[in-house]
Motif scaffolding. Sequence first.
Motif, short mmCIF file in Angstrom:
data_model
loop_
_atom_site.label_atom_id
_atom_site.label_comp_id
_atom_site.label_asym_id
_atom_site.label_seq_id
_atom_site.Cartn_x
_atom_site.Cartn_y
_atom_site.Cartn_z
N TRP A 290 -7.96 5.30 -8.52
CA TRP A 290 -7.94 5.56 -7.09
C TRP A 290 -9.21 6.30 -6.69
O TRP A 290 -9.99 6.72 -7.58
N ASP B 100 0.87 -1.18 0.00
CA ASP B 100 0.00 0.00 0.00
C ASP B 100 0.91 1.23 0.00
O ASP B 100 1.23 1.81 1.03
N GLY C 145 -6.00 3.89 -2.50
CA GLY C 145 -5.99 2.89 -3.57
C GLY C 145 -4.76 2.96 -4.45
O GLY C 145 -4.87 2.75 -5.65
#
Length: 500
Positions: A476, A173, A488
């Motif tokens: 995103w 992430d 995202g």
Amino acid sequence: MAILSPLHLVGSPALPSLLVFLVALLLVYTLYQRRFHPLASLPGPYSASLSRLWITKHSWDGDMNTTMIDLHHKHGSLIRTGPNEISVSDLSAIKQIYGAGTKFVKSDWYSVWQGHRQYDLFGERNERKHAEQRRLVSRAYAMESLKDLEPYVDDAVHVFLDHMSELSGRVVDMGNWVQLFAFDVIGEITFSKRFGFMDAAGDDGSFKQIERALVSAAWVGQVPWLYWTLDALTPYIGNHLGIAARHGTLRRFAVQEITARQDRGGHQQDILSKLKAVQKAKPDEMDENAVASMATSNLFAGSDTTAISIRAIIYYLLKNPHCKRKLIEEIDHFNREGKLSDPVKLGEADAMPYLQAVMYEALRLHPAVGMSLPRVTPPGGANVADHYIPAGTVIGVNPWVIHRNKSICGEDVESFRPERWMDEEKKGDMQRFFFAFGAGARTCIGRNISWMEMSKLIPTLFLHYNLELSEPEKEWTMRCYWFVMQTGVNVHLTKRGATE
Ligand code: HEM
């Protein structure tokens, strides 16, 4: 004597007359706002011309950035966004509203940020006072300070890369990791101490607090009277607004770090030592509170903004693989020529034209601030975009709107195309109207610092790692609460060389 309550009116002969009176009042008010108000001729949402509910709702919903792009696209350069508020997209407005010597001052929206602080660069609305306060601290943030601060950023980049090495081969992430990085950097440059967020692979709750503060300030700033009413009632009902954290928990955290840093001693070159030097030289002008206020500002204004920008750079590069390839070619070329250190130095990054173009282009498409920077029209009013704007009107430019001006950027404003920043003919104008850091006397004081962070992290990361979006087709998501935060950006990370 009987106590009067609205229930007594039910069945009273006075009720119909009262209702007629209220409806008549509403009609007169609507007629005034729609026909006779000096802003009546300006286009915009109908409900916005009648009350502040429209702007408060969109600030609450978190979509002011895209809403304002759509409205300007539909209606042109001036939009009425409140009974007494407008948004302007005319290029000349930047200089007029924000430029040197401007008489437009920050609006009451900023008062909820400032709270009761005497010293607050961001929230201060008295320009004379702001200028005195900014003069005191400007050297600590100036270009000449960067050489002192760069080694702190180097430390954080090393730690970041060590963690990337552990995570290599997995989906990461990256949106979260750059936020951990940006916070640790602010700890380093302000207090000579990383907060340890990267080592813990998570934060201590600060992210949530800042987010809550942003979400609440975005909408309550649109109705500051509500904030100040709640503030007056705080002794009786407590303060449940997220923005209270900026004045409470986060400030206490900053004060704690200041004390801890002083206890550690040493001869650091961090921002705190520079602020303390000013305090020592000018104790009457810069007290403990002012130092704490600057440290809190660094935390608040300097971490999310930089994280958002780094996230945008990485996302747009990965969404546009030909741009990523071009950047890697530049990095490799400079590396082969022996022109890169590890981590890359600021001076080296400054000499890389495509890298610079990539950073400008990502911040053009996704400036960290997504709401208008609201100012108040000075006494006597002003002519803005060929329209007379009366004194006291709140007026502002939204970075998301101005960065999509086709006459400056070309027709393809929605495309990520760093090459536009390499066109020598166009570049000057684009830089002049680049509004990601605001403009004029209230321009971002941390601009050089954040540019240094991005300039070092991006080429060093792409020098060592290959990054691909884990779901390349997926977009995103973003929410605009003053800052436009994205989620995202999940990335498949591999060490370069391992796959090539
Ligand atoms: C990419 C990163 C950043 C962006 C996009 C950004 C953006 C901005 C913008 C647009 C303003 C003007 C706000 C207004 O006029 O209402 C501003 C002001 C400010 N920024 Fe930043 N900022 C960034 C990084 C930083 C950093 C790293 C720091 C501190 C270390 C910082 C501290 C401040 C402060 C104190 C102000 C108020 C300045 C004044 O009014 O004198 N910012 N920033």
